[in-house]
Design an enzyme around this catalytic site. Structure first.
Site, PDB file in Angstrom:
ATOM      1  N   THR A 110       0.881  -1.150   0.000  1.00 17.11           N
ATOM      2  CA  THR A 110       0.000   0.000   0.000  1.00 17.11           C
ATOM      3  C   THR A 110       0.926   1.209   0.000  1.00 17.11           C
ATOM      4  O   THR A 110       2.136   1.056   0.043  1.00 17.11           O
ATOM      5  CB  THR A 110      -0.905  -0.044   1.256  1.00 17.11           C
ATOM      6  N   GLU A 167      -8.423  -6.465  -4.725  1.00 17.48           N
ATOM      7  CA  GLU A 167      -8.956  -6.197  -3.386  1.00 17.48           C
ATOM      8  C   GLU A 167     -10.053  -7.162  -2.949  1.00 17.48           C
ATOM      9  O   GLU A 167     -10.364  -7.228  -1.756  1.00 17.48           O
ATOM     10  CB  GLU A 167      -9.512  -4.772  -3.325  1.00 17.48           C
ATOM     11  N   SER A 217     -10.711  -2.965   5.625  1.00 16.96           N
ATOM     12  CA  SER A 217      -9.326  -2.575   5.385  1.00 16.96           C
ATOM     13  C   SER A 217      -8.629  -2.245   6.691  1.00 16.96           C
ATOM     14  O   SER A 217      -9.260  -1.859   7.673  1.00 16.96           O
ATOM     15  CB  SER A 217      -9.294  -1.344   4.474  1.00 16.96           C
ATOM     16  N   GLY A 233       1.300  -1.650   4.813  1.00 15.13           N
ATOM     17  CA  GLY A 233       1.723  -2.794   5.608  1.00 15.13           C
ATOM     18  C   GLY A 233       0.651  -3.797   5.950  1.00 15.13           C
ATOM     19  O   GLY A 233       0.813  -4.570   6.893  1.00 15.13           O
TER      20      GLY A 233
END
Length: 573
Positions: free
Chosen positions: A379, A418, A450, A471
């Site tokens: 990310t 995702e 998330s 992370g």
């Protein structure tokens, strides 16, 4: 940076190299009375700082930086993914933008399962069925329409220049190029972008030009969000889906909307914590952990002592258990107990269940309806403060590094994977890994849970800290530890970011230590308390800005764990 008589950008790096420098050291923060941008690529930070120098505000600079990262950081910077933005204005305005990806309309709860109820060939992570409806462009557009100051078209100029004229590739990209070379047939559209015409890889320092991405960015520059969700780009995306087994349609793109939301808020000592609400779990978890730790004298314990690591671990354990049980997309889970989870009374009960010098045990039997899954570490985060004190903390992602690895044919951008952040198997848990429960099962137009945790900390009505990190699940704990390092251990922003970190996420019942920076004696005492430990090379790549509440001076730092990270400062002549 020539022909700019009014303003210029100074880009800091440890080796004091040019704008083509690699990573900033991070040990010494940059300082400025004006704006600062901290991101995972020095060219993108420079793009954001350029916008600040030309009169743009923090929202404008974050948008310019994000689009530049879509060019220079294809592993995570994106227009084919999604994320979250926290905004805090100098006037005290606090809001957030949710542009997390959505499940396509054709998605179902068991879409990845075979006849035996098991995931088929990792299809929730690999292939076009793993792609969620992208949200990045919609989110950046919505934030600009509400709080932007610069002309939208100007914010795309740095990214367009980087895509058209190219930028030097670096060593950190080589592994992807080498893997792509071996799988050119499987990822043909990706190979066209990231390999040379003869199929060979770009070597370190060679210039990568992205012509199709330039055309896509040009459409976004001209038409805003409609330049992505309608017209040529949308047609290219949906045609690519139809030809290759994906399920995203024109209707999915037209129906996608970013949301402006009220942030999750809490306090720690005499500081205000402003975090992202669900479907981010970060805001809730960070505030819950800070509430627990507020009852301890962390300063007296000392940074990274056995006692401090023990209570931090126990706070992590409890917050991640609650994350597993309760959190998901708020539009599909209207009764999440957010007020309870972020309350001081609840934290006190959790704190009372912690025994000093004796580790708790995580029990997977409490969650018989969950499934273990992986949330990627790849990310990226952007922190911005402008000269007026407006602040943005924004984290966005493709999920795994380079997302699905599939580039939209003719459009030049990578798609996310995702959908793997949903729970693909309803009704299963064991003790080995990450958890998902009913609130995070797949449903059409639902946003997947998330760990992205963009956070802003304020004191006496003034912003003092803008922080975030990539992370995966470790994001939450990285942000927590930078906040503790700043508030309780009084470290400057660079040292707060550079300090070694730990991670515990309830299950597996193991604490992961970065393999450097911790005393062997501390680890021994910690293990004697009953904690199981393991090591990892690095954790997170935090990007932060600290504002001195007395002087107003800004200090920025990019984590040296980020290969190309840098903080860029705005200087007005």
């Amino acid at each position: 940076m020539k022909n700019r008589p009014i303003s210029k950008i100074f880009l800091f790096s440890f080796l004091l190299q040019s704008v083509l420098a690699t990573a900033q050291s991070g040990r010494i923060p940059v300082s400025s009375e004006n704006g600062i941008v901290s991101s995972s690529h020095h060219l993108a930070s420079n793009a954001g700082a350029k916008i600040l120098a030309e009169g743009g505000n923090a929202v404008d600079a974050s948008i310019a930086t994000a689009f530049a990262l879509a060019v220079t950081l294809p592993s995570a910077g994106n227009i084919g993914g999604g994320g979250f933005m926290i905004y805090r204005g100098s006037d005290g305005t606090e809001t957030s933008f949710n542009f997390r990806e959505k499940a396509p309309l054709a998605a179902t709860e068991t879409m990845y399962l075979d006849e035996n109820g098991k995931v088929k060939n990792n299809t929730n992570h690999e292939g076009l069925l793993a792609v969620g409806v992208p949200g990045t462009v919609a989110g950046l557009w919505k934030a600009h329409q509400k709080y932007g100051k610069s002309d939208w078209k100007d914010l795309l100029k740095p990214a367009l220049k980087l895509a058209k004229k190219g930028f030097p590739v670096n060593e950190d990209m080589q592994w992807f190029f080498e893997g792509l070379k071996e799988h050119q047939e499987e990822y043909a559209s990706t190979a066209k972008v990231f390999l040379k015409k003869n199929g060979e890889i770009y070597k370190n320092g060679e210039i990568l030009i992205q012509k199709d991405l330039f055309k896509t960015l040009k459409r976004i520059q001209k038409k805003g969000a409609e330049g992505f969700y309608k017209g040529k780009t949308a047609e290219l995306l949906t045609d690519f889906m139809a030809k290759n087994g994906g399920i995203i349609t024109d209707e999915d793109l037209v129906k996608y909307e970013a949301e402006e939301m009220q942030p999750i808020k809490g306090t720690y000592r005499d500081y205000e914590i402003i975090g992202m609400p669900p479907p981010s779990s970060g805001g809730v978890a960070v505030i819950e952990m800070l509430n627990i730790l507020e009852g301890y004298n962390m300063t007296e314990f000392g940074q990274n002592s056995a006692n401090s690591l023990h209570v931090i671990t126990e706070a992590m354990r409890r917050a991640f258990a609650d994350r597993a049980m309760f959190l998901g997309d708020s539009n599909f889970n209207p009764n999440m107990p957010l007020s309870k989870l972020t309350s001081k009374n609840y934290a006190e009960k959790l704190r009372n269940s912690i025994q000093m010098e004796i580790a708790s045990k995580s029990d997977s039997a409490n969650f018989n309806k969950a499934h273990l899954k992986h949330e990627s570490k790849e990310t990226t985060h952007i922190s911005v403060v402008d000269k007026d004190g407006n602040a943005v903390s924004m984290t966005y992602t493709l999920e795994q590094s380079y997302g699905s690895k599939h580039v939209v044919e003719g459009a030049g951008f990578l798609l996310n994977n995702e959908m793997g952040d949903f729970n693909p198997i309803p009704g299963y848990t064991n003790a080995k890994g990450l958890i998902g429960t009913d609130p995070n099962l797949i449903a059409p137009e639902k946003r997947m849970l998330s760990s992205m945790s963009p956070t802003i900390v304020a004191k006496n009505g003034k912003t003092v800290l803008v922080i975030g990190s990539p992370g995966g699940r470790t994001i939450i704990n990285t942000v927590l530890q930078v906040i503790l390092n700043t508030i309780d251990y009084n470290l400057d922003i660079a040292k707060a970011i550079e300090s070694p970190r730990i991670h515990h996420q309830w299950l597996p019942d193991t604490t992961y230590f970065e393999e450097w920076g911790f005393s062997p004696d501390t680890k021994r005492i910690y293990e004697e308390m009953g904690h199981e430990i393991d090591s990892r090379s690095t954790q997170g790549r935090a990007m932060g800005i600290y504002i001195d509440p007395e002087t107003g001076m800004r200090y920025g730092a990019a984590d040296s764990r980020s290969y190309n990270g840098a903080a860029a400062i705005e200087i007005q002549d």
